[in-house]
Design a protein around this motif. Structure first.
Motif, mmCIF file in Angstrom:
data_model
loop_
_atom_site.group_PDB
_atom_site.id
_atom_site.type_symbol
_atom_site.label_atom_id
_atom_site.label_comp_id
_atom_site.label_asym_id
_atom_site.label_seq_id
_atom_site.Cartn_x
_atom_site.Cartn_y
_atom_site.Cartn_z
ATOM 1 N N ILE A 286 7.078 1.607 -7.759
ATOM 2 C CA ILE A 286 6.715 2.786 -7.135
ATOM 3 C C ILE A 286 5.110 3.787 -6.810
ATOM 4 N N VAL A 287 5.013 3.398 -5.469
ATOM 5 C CA VAL A 287 2.981 4.574 -5.820
ATOM 6 C C VAL A 287 2.890 6.107 -5.191
ATOM 7 N N PHE A 288 2.652 6.535 -6.314
ATOM 8 C CA PHE A 288 2.767 8.426 -6.338
ATOM 9 C C PHE A 288 1.001 8.351 -5.002
ATOM 10 N N GLN A 289 0.929 9.691 -5.032
ATOM 11 C CA GLN A 289 -0.203 9.983 -3.713
ATOM 12 C C GLN A 289 -1.279 10.081 -4.674
ATOM 13 N N LEU B 103 10.418 -0.781 -3.120
ATOM 14 C CA LEU B 103 8.959 -0.118 -3.353
ATOM 15 C C LEU B 103 8.755 1.312 -2.624
ATOM 16 N N LEU B 104 8.659 2.384 -3.184
ATOM 17 C CA LEU B 104 8.881 3.086 -3.263
ATOM 18 C C LEU B 104 7.633 4.016 -3.278
ATOM 19 N N ALA B 105 6.589 4.507 -2.100
ATOM 20 C CA ALA B 105 5.054 5.254 -1.711
ATOM 21 C C ALA B 105 4.895 6.637 -0.836
ATOM 22 N N ASP B 106 4.424 7.276 -2.076
ATOM 23 C CA ASP B 106 4.551 8.526 -1.695
ATOM 24 C C ASP B 106 3.294 9.324 -1.076
ATOM 25 N N PRO C 248 1.202 7.158 1.581
ATOM 26 C CA PRO C 248 0.353 6.210 0.618
ATOM 27 C C PRO C 248 -0.752 5.887 1.422
ATOM 28 N N THR C 249 -1.151 6.471 2.883
ATOM 29 C CA THR C 249 -2.219 6.385 3.639
ATOM 30 C C THR C 249 -2.436 8.198 3.655
ATOM 31 N N GLY C 250 -2.238 8.861 3.251
ATOM 32 C CA GLY C 250 -2.979 9.616 3.565
ATOM 33 C C GLY C 250 -4.491 10.180 3.530
ATOM 34 N N ASN C 251 -5.260 9.580 1.984
ATOM 35 C CA ASN C 251 -6.383 9.828 1.708
ATOM 36 C C ASN C 251 -7.449 8.340 2.046
ATOM 37 N N VAL C 252 -6.595 8.135 3.393
ATOM 38 C CA VAL C 252 -7.451 6.619 3.040
ATOM 39 C C VAL C 252 -7.715 6.634 5.006
ATOM 40 N N ASP C 253 -8.829 6.515 5.842
ATOM 41 C CA ASP C 253 -9.115 5.809 6.866
ATOM 42 C C ASP C 253 -7.975 5.134 7.491
ATOM 43 N N PRO C 254 -8.316 5.668 9.147
ATOM 44 C CA PRO C 254 -6.531 5.049 10.063
ATOM 45 C C PRO C 254 -7.041 3.422 10.130
ATOM 46 N N PRO C 255 -8.452 2.942 10.027
ATOM 47 C CA PRO C 255 -8.429 0.782 10.167
ATOM 48 C C PRO C 255 -7.721 0.550 8.190
ATOM 49 N N LEU C 256 -7.335 1.538 7.359
ATOM 50 C CA LEU C 256 -7.396 1.126 6.087
ATOM 51 C C LEU C 256 -5.931 1.432 6.043
#
Length: 219
Positions: A83-86, A159-162, A164-172
């Protein structure tokens, strides 16, 4: 692998946050959980990770009924789930290497047996050169990748991901998505909770859409 049948969830005496949710997750599958803020995405992930139990209905995880699973079996079941927490939840006093290796240390594994695996995984997520630094000097995207590596180090079946891209820029965000896709191709089932429509448009997969606690499925 996982089956929900008319599952309902409420917190205390409040209204149900999930209502009559029914779906299944097959081995090796990829799906998004999406919907507006407050729709129940995180609650659904918490059910999948056995940190919550359903108020009603049937939830089976790896053939076990979540409502009746014994406490001594919960941890062994969770080890099959990454699990990947926010909020990342990296420990500030541990290096990147030590944070990623932590699940193995908790299991009592000797460092000599996992040192190479952790190093290779950090190279895979692009953190090979940041292996011995502490979280304070990592960027938000680097912390996210470290959290993903930690979730993967035990080679989970799902794998659970909450967000996972909420805090990164579009390329990342695209780079992280490619990591999840590659992981899925290696056999791990992936469940990503996200409200990012642009991210979902980049890779076509089943969408579990939550709206006010109700679930609709778009294959």
């Amino acid at each position: 692998m996982i089956r929900f049948e008319n599952v309902g969830l409420r917190y205390g005496l409040g209204p149900e946050v999930l209502r009559d949710v029914s779906f299944s997750i097959a081995p090796g599958s990829f799906q998004y959980v999406t919907g507006p803020s407050g729709a129940g995405k995180t609650s659904l992930l918490r059910l999948l990770f056995l940190s919550l139990r359903p108020t009603r209905g049937i939830l089976q995880i790896f053939g076990q009924d979540a409502a009746t699973i014994r406490r001594d079996k919960v941890q062994s079941t969770r080890r099959r789930i990454g699990i990947v927490f926010q909020d990342f939840r990296l420990l500030e006093h541990l290096t990147t290497f030590e944070n990623v290796a932590l699940p193995l240390r908790v299991l009592g594994t000797e460092e000599s047996s996992y040192r190479r695996d952790v190093s290779e995984l950090l190279d895979w997520v692009g953190l090979g050169e940041k292996m011995w630094v502490y979280p304070q000097v990592l960027s938000g995207g680097e912390k996210q990748r470290a959290a993903i590596a930690r979730a993967l180090i035990t080679r989970p079946e799902i794998l659970l991901a909450d967000e996972p891209t909420g805090n990164v820029d579009p390329p990342l965000a695209r780079r992280l998505l490619r990591l999840f896709i590659e992981l899925n191709r290696l056999g791990t089932s992936v469940v990503i909770a996200t409200h990012d429509l642009g991210l979902m448009d980049q890779y076509d997969a089943r969408r579990l859409i939550l709206e006010a606690g109700h679930l609709a499925i778009h294959d």
